[in-house]
Write an enzyme that holds these catalytic residues in place. Structure first.
Site, PDB file in Angstrom:
ATOM      1  N   LYS A   1      -3.315   8.479   2.673  1.00 36.44           N
ATOM      2  CA  LYS A   1      -4.565   8.240   3.411  1.00 36.44           C
ATOM      3  C   LYS A   1      -4.454   8.745   4.857  1.00 36.44           C
ATOM      4  O   LYS A   1      -5.438   9.199   5.432  1.00 36.44           O
ATOM      5  CB  LYS A   1      -4.935   6.748   3.406  1.00 36.44           C
ATOM      6  CG  LYS A   1      -5.388   6.209   2.054  1.00 36.44           C
ATOM      7  CD  LYS A   1      -6.648   6.881   1.552  1.00 36.44           C
ATOM      8  CE  LYS A   1      -7.217   6.179   0.334  1.00 36.44           C
ATOM      9  NZ  LYS A   1      -8.219   7.005  -0.375  1.00 36.44           N
TER      10      LYS A   1
ATOM     11  N   TYR B   1       0.839  -1.216   0.000  1.00 39.23           N
ATOM     12  CA  TYR B   1       0.000   0.000   0.000  1.00 39.23           C
ATOM     13  C   TYR B   1       0.875   1.268   0.000  1.00 39.23           C
ATOM     14  O   TYR B   1       0.473   2.309  -0.516  1.00 39.23           O
ATOM     15  CB  TYR B   1      -0.951  -0.028   1.195  1.00 39.23           C
ATOM     16  CG  TYR B   1      -2.204   0.792   0.969  1.00 39.23           C
ATOM     17  CD1 TYR B   1      -3.072   0.504  -0.075  1.00 39.23           C
ATOM     18  CD2 TYR B   1      -2.513   1.867   1.797  1.00 39.23           C
ATOM     19  CE1 TYR B   1      -4.213   1.265  -0.288  1.00 39.23           C
ATOM     20  CE2 TYR B   1      -3.660   2.626   1.584  1.00 39.23           C
ATOM     21  CZ  TYR B   1      -4.494   2.311   0.552  1.00 39.23           C
ATOM     22  OH  TYR B   1      -5.623   3.075   0.342  1.00 39.23           O
TER      23      TYR B   1
HETATM   24  P1  NAD Z   1     -12.138   3.727  -8.631  1.00 33.55           P
HETATM   25  O1  NAD Z   1     -10.979   3.566  -9.548  1.00 33.55           O
HETATM   26  O2  NAD Z   1     -13.456   3.261  -9.110  1.00 33.55           O
HETATM   27  O3  NAD Z   1     -12.265   5.231  -8.126  1.00 33.55           O
HETATM   28  C1  NAD Z   1     -11.161   6.100  -8.023  1.00 33.55           C
HETATM   29  C2  NAD Z   1     -11.600   7.401  -8.653  1.00 33.55           C
HETATM   30  O4  NAD Z   1     -10.612   8.414  -8.481  1.00 33.55           O
HETATM   31  C3  NAD Z   1     -11.841   7.262 -10.170  1.00 33.55           C
HETATM   32  O5  NAD Z   1     -13.155   7.648 -10.478  1.00 33.55           O
HETATM   33  C4  NAD Z   1     -10.842   8.246 -10.758  1.00 33.55           C
HETATM   34  O6  NAD Z   1     -11.332   8.869 -11.933  1.00 33.55           O
HETATM   35  C5  NAD Z   1     -10.723   9.241  -9.615  1.00 33.55           C
HETATM   36  N1  NAD Z   1      -9.565  10.117  -9.769  1.00 33.55           N
HETATM   37  C6  NAD Z   1      -8.242   9.790  -9.778  1.00 33.55           C
HETATM   38  N2  NAD Z   1      -7.508  10.901 -10.018  1.00 33.55           N
HETATM   39  C7  NAD Z   1      -8.391  11.941 -10.143  1.00 33.55           C
HETATM   40  C8  NAD Z   1      -8.255  13.333 -10.416  1.00 33.55           C
HETATM   41  N3  NAD Z   1      -7.053  13.909 -10.607  1.00 33.55           N
HETATM   42  N4  NAD Z   1      -9.383  14.097 -10.487  1.00 33.55           N
HETATM   43  C9  NAD Z   1     -10.594  13.549 -10.302  1.00 33.55           C
HETATM   44  N5  NAD Z   1     -10.795  12.233 -10.056  1.00 33.55           N
HETATM   45  C10 NAD Z   1      -9.691  11.452  -9.978  1.00 33.55           C
HETATM   46  O7  NAD Z   1     -11.709   2.923  -7.300  1.00 33.55           O
HETATM   47  P2  NAD Z   1     -12.385   2.858  -5.855  1.00 33.55           P
HETATM   48  O8  NAD Z   1     -11.769   1.673  -5.209  1.00 33.55           O
HETATM   49  O9  NAD Z   1     -13.859   2.976  -5.956  1.00 33.55           O
HETATM   50  O10 NAD Z   1     -11.785   4.127  -5.126  1.00 33.55           O
HETATM   51  C11 NAD Z   1     -12.585   5.122  -4.497  1.00 33.55           C
HETATM   52  C12 NAD Z   1     -11.990   5.516  -3.149  1.00 33.55           C
HETATM   53  O11 NAD Z   1     -12.100   4.434  -2.237  1.00 33.55           O
HETATM   54  C13 NAD Z   1     -10.508   5.875  -3.193  1.00 33.55           C
HETATM   55  O12 NAD Z   1     -10.272   6.948  -2.304  1.00 33.55           O
HETATM   56  C14 NAD Z   1      -9.854   4.613  -2.669  1.00 33.55           C
HETATM   57  O13 NAD Z   1      -8.572   4.840  -2.138  1.00 33.55           O
HETATM   58  C15 NAD Z   1     -10.854   4.260  -1.602  1.00 33.55           C
HETATM   59  N6  NAD Z   1     -10.784   2.881  -1.081  1.00 33.55           N
HETATM   60  C16 NAD Z   1     -10.807   1.820  -1.920  1.00 33.55           C
HETATM   61  C17 NAD Z   1     -10.720   0.541  -1.412  1.00 33.55           C
HETATM   62  C18 NAD Z   1     -10.713  -0.659  -2.333  1.00 33.55           C
HETATM   63  O14 NAD Z   1     -10.314  -1.737  -1.892  1.00 33.55           O
HETATM   64  N7  NAD Z   1     -11.156  -0.538  -3.577  1.00 33.55           N
HETATM   65  C19 NAD Z   1     -10.659   0.335  -0.017  1.00 33.55           C
HETATM   66  C20 NAD Z   1     -10.675   1.429   0.817  1.00 33.55           C
HETATM   67  C21 NAD Z   1     -10.728   2.717   0.284  1.00 33.55           C
END
Ligand code: NAD
Length: 257
Positions: free
Chosen positions: A164, A157
Site C-alpha cells: 500500500k 497488515y
Molecule cells: P474485496 O475482496 O471485495 O475486493 C478485492 C478485489 O481484488 C476482488 O474483487 C478481487 O477479485 C480483486 N483482485 C485480487 N487479485 C486480482 C487480480 N489478480 N486481478 C484482478 N482483480 C484482483 O475486498 P475490498 O475490501 O473491497 O478491497 C478493495 C480494496 O480496498 C483493496 O485495495 C483493499 O486493500 C482496499 N481496502 C480495504 C479495506 C477493508 O477494510 N476492507 C480498508 C482499506 C482499503
C-alpha cells in the site's frame, strides 16, 4: 441534472455485494455514470453479472490485472463500446495468506513480488491503458483504495502495508506525471470494513473493534460513506485535487494517544 450524466467509468475489484468497489459503483451509477466492470476469474463472473443486472447499459469483462493481454483487451472493448472514459476505480489487492500471517521479517521474495504486482503496479498499468480513452474525454479521474497500514506499522497488515505504501507513492507519481493531461489520481484510505479481502488479515475482527472504540466518531465506516467519498473524488466537485490520499476512517488517523 445528475452529477455524472453522460460520463463513463470502469470499476476493477467487484467480488461481491460487500466489495468496496461495488459501493463506489453504486454511488457513481446513482449520479448517472455508465459503467464497465471487470471480474477476476470465472468464479466471480456470476456474482458481478447478478449485481449488475439492474444496470442494463453496463459492460462486464474478465480481467486478471497481472495479465497484460487481458488489460489490453478490456480497454479495447471499452473503447469500442463507450468511445471514451472519464473515471477509473482501482479497488484491487492481494497478498499470499502465508506472507500476511508470517512475521514480517519472513516475507518471501515471491510473495513480495505478487503483492506489489497485483496491489500497486496494476494501478500504473491500468492508468496507462486508460490514457487514450481519457484523452477522448479531455481528461480523467483515477481512484485507488488504500489503508493506514501504508503509513504506520499495523499488526497483522504486514506485507500489504508495504504494498500500500508503494500504491500511495504511485498515486503521487502518476498524479505528477499526468496532471498536464488533465488526469487526476487520488486514493481513499478507508477504515476497516468487513469484506472478502479483509478476512485475509489476521486479527481483523479485533481491528474493527479497536477502530470503533478509538476513532473520534466512535464507530466504523459504512460502505456507502466510502462510495460517496469516491463520488466526490471522481467528479468535477474535486477538480483541483490530485495526488492526495484522503482518509475516510471516522478520524482514526488523527489520534495520537
Ligand atoms: P474485496 O475482496 O471485495 O475486493 C478485492 C478485489 O481484488 C476482488 O474483487 C478481487 O477479485 C480483486 N483482485 C485480487 N487479485 C486480482 C487480480 N489478480 N486481478 C484482478 N482483480 C484482483 O475486498 P475490498 O475490501 O473491497 O478491497 C478493495 C480494496 O480496498 C483493496 O485495495 C483493499 O486493500 C482496499 N481496502 C480495504 C479495506 C477493508 O477494510 N476492507 C480498508 C482499506 C482499503
Amino acid at each position: 441534472m445528475p452529477l455524472l450524466e453522460g460520463k463513463t467509468g470502469i470499476v476493477f475489484g467487484v467480488a461481491n455485494k460487500r466489495s468496496i468497489a461495488w459501493a463506489i459503483a453504486q454511488a457513481l451509477a446513482r449520479e448517472g455514470m455508465r459503467l464497465a466492470f471487470t471480474y477476476q476469474g470465472e468464479r466471480l463472473k456470476a456474482n458481478v453479472e447478478e449485481l449488475c443486472a439492474a444496470m442494463p447499459d453496463s459492460l462486464i469483462l474478465p480481467c486478471d490485472v497481472t495479465v497484460d493481454a487481458e488489460v489490453e483487451s478490456v480497454f479495447r472493448e471499452v473503447g469500442e463500446k463507450f468511445g471514451r472514459l472519464d473515471a477509473l476505480v482501482h479497488s484491487v489487492a492481494f497478498a499470499p495468506r502465508e506472507d500476511l500471517e508470517n512475521d514480517f521479517v519472513n516475507t518471501s521474495r515471491e510473495g513480495f513480488k505478487i503483492a506489489h504486482d497485483i496491489s500497486a503496479y496494476s494501478l500504473v498499468a491500468l492508468t496507462r491503458a486508460a490514457l487514450p480513452l481519457f484523452e477522448q474525454s479531455g481528461g480523467g479521474a483515477v481512484l485507488a483504495m488504500t489503508y493506514y497500514g501504508a503509513e504506520k506499522a499495523v499488526e497483522g497488515y504486514n506485507l500489504m502495508g508495504v504494498a500500500k505504501a508503494s500504491l500511495e507513492a504511485s498515486v503521487r507519481y502518476l498524479a505528477a506525471n499526468l496532471g498536464p493531461k488533465n488526469v487526476r489520481v487520488n486514493a481513499i484510505s478507508a477504515g476497516p470494513v468487513n469484506t472478502l479481502a479483509a478476512r485475509g488479515i489476521k486479527g481483523f475482527t479485533g481491528m474493527l473493534k479497536h477502530h470503533a472504540e478509538r476513532a473520534p466518531l466512535r464507530r466504523n465506516v459504512e460502505l456507502e460513506e466510502i462510495g460517496n467519498a469516491a463520488l466526490f473524488l471522481l467528479s468535477s466537485m474535486s477538480a483541483a485535487i490530485t495526488g492526495e490520499v484522503m482518509f475516510v476512517d471516522g478520524g482514526y488517523n488523527i489520534i495520537g494517544l
